[in-house]
Design a protein around this motif. Sequence first.
Motif, mmCIF file in Angstrom:
data_model
loop_
_atom_site.group_PDB
_atom_site.id
_atom_site.type_symbol
_atom_site.label_atom_id
_atom_site.label_comp_id
_atom_site.label_asym_id
_atom_site.label_seq_id
_atom_site.Cartn_x
_atom_site.Cartn_y
_atom_site.Cartn_z
ATOM 1 N N GLY A 1 37.864 31.714 45.438
ATOM 2 C CA GLY A 1 38.878 32.275 46.327
ATOM 3 C C GLY A 1 39.244 33.699 45.942
ATOM 4 O O GLY A 1 39.340 34.585 46.799
ATOM 5 N N PHE A 2 39.444 33.928 44.654
ATOM 6 C CA PHE A 2 39.813 35.255 44.168
ATOM 7 C C PHE A 2 38.726 36.271 44.513
ATOM 8 O O PHE A 2 39.008 37.340 45.064
ATOM 9 N N PHE A 3 37.471 35.953 44.173
ATOM 10 C CA PHE A 3 36.384 36.906 44.424
ATOM 11 C C PHE A 3 36.088 37.050 45.913
ATOM 12 O O PHE A 3 35.646 38.110 46.355
ATOM 13 N N SER A 4 36.359 36.014 46.701
ATOM 14 C CA SER A 4 36.218 36.135 48.153
ATOM 15 C C SER A 4 37.258 37.110 48.703
ATOM 16 O O SER A 4 36.944 37.950 49.559
ATOM 17 N N ARG A 5 38.493 37.026 48.213
ATOM 18 C CA ARG A 5 39.532 37.972 48.642
ATOM 19 C C ARG A 5 39.152 39.398 48.249
ATOM 20 O O ARG A 5 39.439 40.350 48.970
ATOM 21 N N GLU A 6 38.505 39.538 47.098
ATOM 22 C CA GLU A 6 38.050 40.843 46.625
ATOM 23 C C GLU A 6 36.872 41.345 47.463
ATOM 24 O O GLU A 6 36.569 42.535 47.471
ATOM 25 N N GLY A 7 36.177 40.421 48.130
ATOM 26 C CA GLY A 7 35.016 40.780 48.933
ATOM 27 C C GLY A 7 33.720 40.833 48.152
ATOM 28 O O GLY A 7 32.727 41.396 48.617
ATOM 29 N N SER A 8 33.711 40.218 46.981
ATOM 30 C CA SER A 8 32.519 40.307 46.127
ATOM 31 C C SER A 8 31.864 38.958 45.838
ATOM 32 O O SER A 8 30.850 38.920 45.144
ATOM 33 N N TYR A 9 32.413 37.859 46.357
ATOM 34 C CA TYR A 9 31.902 36.549 45.949
ATOM 35 C C TYR A 9 30.458 36.316 46.378
ATOM 36 O O TYR A 9 30.090 36.506 47.526
ATOM 37 N N GLN A 10 29.674 35.893 45.403
ATOM 38 C CA GLN A 10 28.329 35.338 45.593
ATOM 39 C C GLN A 10 28.127 34.360 44.452
ATOM 40 O O GLN A 10 28.587 34.602 43.337
ATOM 41 N N GLU A 11 27.447 33.285 44.708
ATOM 42 C CA GLU A 11 27.234 32.265 43.677
ATOM 43 C C GLU A 11 26.547 32.840 42.441
ATOM 44 O O GLU A 11 26.824 32.418 41.318
ATOM 45 N N ASP A 12 25.670 33.827 42.641
ATOM 46 C CA ASP A 12 24.947 34.407 41.495
ATOM 47 C C ASP A 12 25.497 35.774 41.070
ATOM 48 O O ASP A 12 24.846 36.502 40.322
ATOM 49 N N MET A 13 26.718 36.101 41.508
ATOM 50 C CA MET A 13 27.303 37.394 41.141
ATOM 51 C C MET A 13 27.493 37.489 39.632
ATOM 52 O O MET A 13 27.699 36.485 38.953
ATOM 53 N N GLU A 14 27.425 38.708 39.121
ATOM 54 C CA GLU A 14 27.634 38.930 37.696
ATOM 55 C C GLU A 14 29.099 39.205 37.425
ATOM 56 O O GLU A 14 29.750 39.964 38.147
ATOM 57 N N LEU A 15 29.595 38.565 36.374
ATOM 58 C CA LEU A 15 30.969 38.719 35.934
ATOM 59 C C LEU A 15 30.984 39.329 34.541
ATOM 60 O O LEU A 15 30.045 39.157 33.765
ATOM 61 N N VAL A 16 32.071 40.000 34.222
ATOM 62 C CA VAL A 16 32.324 40.426 32.855
ATOM 63 C C VAL A 16 33.370 39.464 32.309
ATOM 64 O O VAL A 16 34.496 39.414 32.802
ATOM 65 N N ALA A 17 32.961 38.658 31.344
ATOM 66 C CA ALA A 17 33.864 37.694 30.710
ATOM 67 C C ALA A 17 34.434 38.335 29.453
ATOM 68 O O ALA A 17 33.692 38.816 28.605
ATOM 69 N N GLU A 18 35.754 38.340 29.390
ATOM 70 C CA GLU A 18 36.458 38.946 28.258
ATOM 71 C C GLU A 18 37.218 37.865 27.506
ATOM 72 O O GLU A 18 37.927 37.069 28.101
#
Length: 136
Positions: A111-128
């Motif tokens: 939901g968060f990444f969809s609101r951002e407009g970037s959601y894809q199942e294989d999207m790359e994230l930076v985990a901190e």
Amino acid sequence: MSKIEELKVKYPGATAWAFGDSPEMADELAGLVIIGKKTASCGSLSSFKNEEESPTIGGYSIILNGQGEPVCVIRTISLRIVRFCDVGEDLARKEGEGDLSLTYWREEHKGFFSREGSYQEDMELVAEEFELVDAV
């Protein structure tokens, strides 16, 4: 001198920012950091690349509440790239949200990444991963 400016003197190079995409989310997530339940976060790699100031390993961040007021200082201890579809139970639990399950994490972050407009199942994230240094 503002509280944020004072903290930037105490923690040189610190950046100031809030979690999430709403004042309510900023308050909730900052609260989880203060009680020690939230020790990790993630964002889209595309957003990370476009930030003026991004977290760095060993760097400090002043966490703001939904009103833009500092509530704590964290120190980044780990950064890594992971695809959304490869996030595991460990990171979901360290994010400290909901019931700490991967299922909850996936639903909320989709939901968060969809609101951002970037959601894809294989999207790359930076985990901190981070540690709480100071509650202010």
